[in-house]
Design a protein around this motif. Structure first.
Motif, short mmCIF file in Angstrom:
data_model
loop_
_atom_site.label_atom_id
_atom_site.label_comp_id
_atom_site.label_asym_id
_atom_site.label_seq_id
_atom_site.Cartn_x
_atom_site.Cartn_y
_atom_site.Cartn_z
N THR A 8 0.84 -1.18 0.00
CA THR A 8 0.00 0.00 0.00
C THR A 8 0.88 1.24 0.00
O THR A 8 1.84 1.33 0.78
N MET A 9 0.60 2.18 -0.87
CA MET A 9 1.39 3.40 -0.96
C MET A 9 1.32 4.17 0.34
O MET A 9 0.23 4.35 0.90
N GLN A 10 2.46 4.65 0.81
CA GLN A 10 2.52 5.38 2.06
C GLN A 10 3.68 6.36 2.03
O GLN A 10 4.53 6.32 1.14
N GLY A 11 3.74 7.22 3.02
CA GLY A 11 4.80 8.21 3.09
C GLY A 11 6.15 7.57 3.37
O GLY A 11 6.24 6.55 4.06
N TRP A 12 7.23 8.19 2.83
CA TRP A 12 8.57 7.66 3.05
C TRP A 12 9.03 7.91 4.47
O TRP A 12 9.49 7.03 5.18
N PHE A 13 8.88 9.14 4.94
CA PHE A 13 9.32 9.48 6.30
C PHE A 13 8.29 9.06 7.35
O PHE A 13 8.65 8.71 8.47
N ASN A 14 7.03 9.12 7.00
CA ASN A 14 5.97 8.77 7.94
C ASN A 14 5.04 7.75 7.29
O ASN A 14 4.15 8.11 6.54
N PRO A 15 5.23 6.46 7.61
CA PRO A 15 4.40 5.43 6.98
C PRO A 15 2.92 5.54 7.31
O PRO A 15 2.09 4.92 6.64
N ASP A 16 2.59 6.31 8.33
CA ASP A 16 1.18 6.47 8.66
C ASP A 16 0.45 7.41 7.70
O ASP A 16 -0.77 7.48 7.71
N VAL A 17 1.21 8.13 6.89
CA VAL A 17 0.60 9.00 5.89
C VAL A 17 0.24 8.16 4.68
O VAL A 17 1.11 7.70 3.94
N VAL A 18 -1.04 7.94 4.48
CA VAL A 18 -1.53 7.09 3.39
C VAL A 18 -2.55 7.89 2.58
O VAL A 18 -3.57 8.33 3.13
N PRO A 19 -2.31 8.12 1.30
CA PRO A 19 -3.28 8.87 0.50
C PRO A 19 -4.54 8.05 0.24
O PRO A 19 -4.48 6.84 0.02
N LEU A 20 -5.69 8.71 0.26
CA LEU A 20 -6.97 8.08 -0.02
C LEU A 20 -7.59 8.78 -1.23
O LEU A 20 -7.78 10.00 -1.21
N GLY A 21 -7.92 8.02 -2.24
CA GLY A 21 -8.51 8.59 -3.44
C GLY A 21 -10.01 8.42 -3.47
O GLY A 21 -10.58 7.54 -2.80
N ASP A 22 -10.65 9.27 -4.23
CA ASP A 22 -12.08 9.10 -4.47
C ASP A 22 -12.31 7.80 -5.23
O ASP A 22 -11.41 7.30 -5.92
N ASN A 23 -13.51 7.23 -5.11
CA ASN A 23 -13.80 5.95 -5.75
C ASN A 23 -13.57 6.02 -7.26
O ASN A 23 -14.09 6.90 -7.93
N ARG A 24 -12.76 5.08 -7.77
CA ARG A 24 -12.45 4.98 -9.20
C ARG A 24 -11.83 6.26 -9.75
O ARG A 24 -12.08 6.66 -10.90
N THR A 25 -11.00 6.87 -8.96
CA THR A 25 -10.31 8.07 -9.42
C THR A 25 -9.36 7.77 -10.56
O THR A 25 -8.82 6.67 -10.68
N GLY A 26 -9.14 8.77 -11.39
CA GLY A 26 -8.06 8.68 -12.35
C GLY A 26 -6.72 8.69 -11.62
O GLY A 26 -6.62 9.22 -10.50
N ILE A 27 -5.69 8.12 -12.25
CA ILE A 27 -4.37 8.01 -11.62
C ILE A 27 -3.31 8.31 -12.67
O ILE A 27 -3.38 7.83 -13.80
N ALA A 28 -2.30 9.09 -12.28
CA ALA A 28 -1.14 9.31 -13.14
C ALA A 28 0.10 9.24 -12.28
O ALA A 28 0.12 9.80 -11.17
N VAL A 29 1.16 8.56 -12.75
CA VAL A 29 2.41 8.45 -12.02
C VAL A 29 3.55 8.94 -12.90
O VAL A 29 3.64 8.59 -14.08
#
Length: 478
Positions: A300-321
């Motif tokens: 699960t994607m999380q913050g590098w310095f703080n693993p408790d920071v986890v982004p939450l997206g809207d349902n079926r959001t578009g994604i770009a990396v």
């Protein structure tokens, strides 16, 4: 290895560096079929027709009869009666006058009916002309497919992806991926030195579900294209092929780990070594290969310095990396753009202790529609290890908009890119770079700043000049 590898026994997959010598995929001896049979356009699923109205007006008015194709009056009984003498003559004259009166009345009726029919046909023709005019007009937010678009060769609202790299000396090459109405994945190659798109390859042997995401990227070590998709059961699948190959091979992401499924309707995006998609609980999952000991892993994607920071997206959001550093090397700092649960375009950096170099001024402060497609591109920023980033999305008026960060002063925009079909996917080109076999810096050149989406059913290219989006190619589908 002490001996030459068997190039046909192993298919390298989603990995940064193999634990032993690389296995190079050779070109198969049999060419892959690339012909796409031309077919007439088909209607949209929502009932909107792609066909031209034929202009017919139905059955003729019942007032008239037709014989041998000619219009005739209804049959009349004789107006002459038999008789003798003056009475007969008078009766005949009387009947003659009656006959004349009847004929006059019939003539009046005929004139009225003919005039009504002619007027009706004239009015009908005008209605048909208006209907035809309306069906072929192109409002700025049109989502109609042009009748000339072969919907077998390109699926309405297909998912799109594009990837590419710079060539030695000068120029670049790229590949665009899309799905046809027959559900076959297709790809066309562009080389800047020639300025033309190749005849599309058609991967007819893949069990791709209708509307599958098609994230694609390049493994620079070989180099080879890595293409991922979902099958009819939502199982995650992958194939790869070399730059001069015409047939895809099963990727090792299928053979080196257990099969897994992806939530139906999720969007996906890829930039080597990452493939990103959304979990059912609104978090984001990464598929990664770590050549430094762990091998394949997903988390699960999380913050590098703080693993408790986890982004939450809207349902079926578009994604770009995209990468967030110009010197893209381990631990590979990158970031995603997505719609958060408050309906705003957000960004999240991950992947390294230098995370956030480019995106340290926060997220773009814009609201975007639910489930709109999101795409992004990045180039190197001069005199810095940062990147400049452009993020595209579709607004409620079906226009493609762009927010961007081209210096250290934060996000700018929105800036209008162009009209598009409602619900189109968007794909943008970012140069592929990696530190294996050699470090390649993300270029500061701007000639690869290109994005793709559907307009009137066709796939349209947009190019970003110094500050303006201009029309590029309309991609040939067959």
């Amino acid at each position: 290895m002490s001996s030459s590898p068997n190039h046909r026994d192993s298919q390298p997959g989603l990995e940064l560096a193999p634990s032993s010598d690389p296995e190079v995929v050779h070109r198969p001896s049999d060419p892959y079929p690339i012909a796409v049979p031309g077919q007439a356009p088909v209607p949209y699923a929502n009932g909107g027709s792609l066909y031209t109205v034929d202009g017919s007006h139905g059955s003729p008015p019942s007032t008239y009869a037709y014989a041998n194709g000619e219009k005739a009056l209804p049959p009349q009984s004789s107006v002459f009666e038999s008789g003798t003498g003056a009475a007969a003559g008078a009766a005949s004259r009387k009947k003659l006058w009656i006959m004349v009166g009847v004929l006059a009345a019939v003539a009046v009726i005929i004139g009225a009916v003919v005039g009504g029919v002619v007027g009706s046909k004239s009015s009908g023709s005008g209605a048909k002309a208006a209907e035809n005019s309306g069906s072929t007009s192109s409002p700025s937010n049109s989502s109609s497919t042009d009748a000339s678009v072969n919907t077998t060769a390109v699926r309405p609202l297909t998912r799109l992806s594009v990837t590419g790299r710079r060539l030695a000396g000068d120029g670049f090459t790229s590949r665009l991926f899309w799905q046809g109405g027959d559900n076959h994945i297709r790809t066309s190659k562009y080389t800047s030195t020639g300025g033309e798109w190749s005849t599309p390859l058609v991967f007819s042997g893949l069990d791709a579900k209708p509307g599958t995401p098609i994230p694609a990227t390049i493994y620079m070590l070989y180099p080879q294209f890595e293409v991922f998709y979902l099958d009819s059961k939502n199982t995650f699948r992958g194939v790869n092929f070399g730059e001069d190959e015409t047939a895809p091979k099963t990727d090792s992401i299928e053979t080196d780990r257990p099969a897994f499924t992806v939530d139906d309707g999720t969007k996906m995006s890829a930039y080597w070594p990452y493939i990103i998609y959304q979990n059912p609980n609104s978090t984001f999952r990464r598929q990664v290969y770590d050549s430094r000991g762990r091998g394949y892993f997903n988390d699960t994607m999380q913050g590098w310095f703080n693993p408790d920071v986890v982004p939450l997206g809207d349902n079926r959001t578009g994604i770009a990396v995209v990468p967030t550093v110009k010197e893209f090397k381990g631990p590979y700092a990158a970031g995603i753009a997505y719609r958060d649960q408050d309906g705003r375009l957000s960004v999240f950096s991950f992947g390294g202790d230098d995370t956030g170099i480019s995106w340290d001024t926060g997220s773009p402060n814009v609201s975007i529609p639910a489930q709109t497609s999101i795409a992004a591109l990045a180039v190197g920023r001069p005199n810095s290890n940062s990147t400049n980033t452009w993020i595209l999305y579709q607004d409620e008026a079906n226009k493609i908009q762009c927010v961007y960060q081209d210096d250290a002063n934060g996000w700018k925009g929105p800036q209008e890119v162009g009209d598009a079909d409602a619900g189109t996917d968007i794909a943008c080109l970012t140069e592929s770079v990696l530190d294996e076999p050699d470090q390649i810096l993300l270029s500061e050149q701007t000639d690869m700043r290109r994005c793709y989406y559907q307009y009137k059913g066709a796939i349209q290219e947009k190019r970003l000049t110094s500050s303006t989006w201009i029309d590029g190619d309309t991609i040939p589908m067959q």
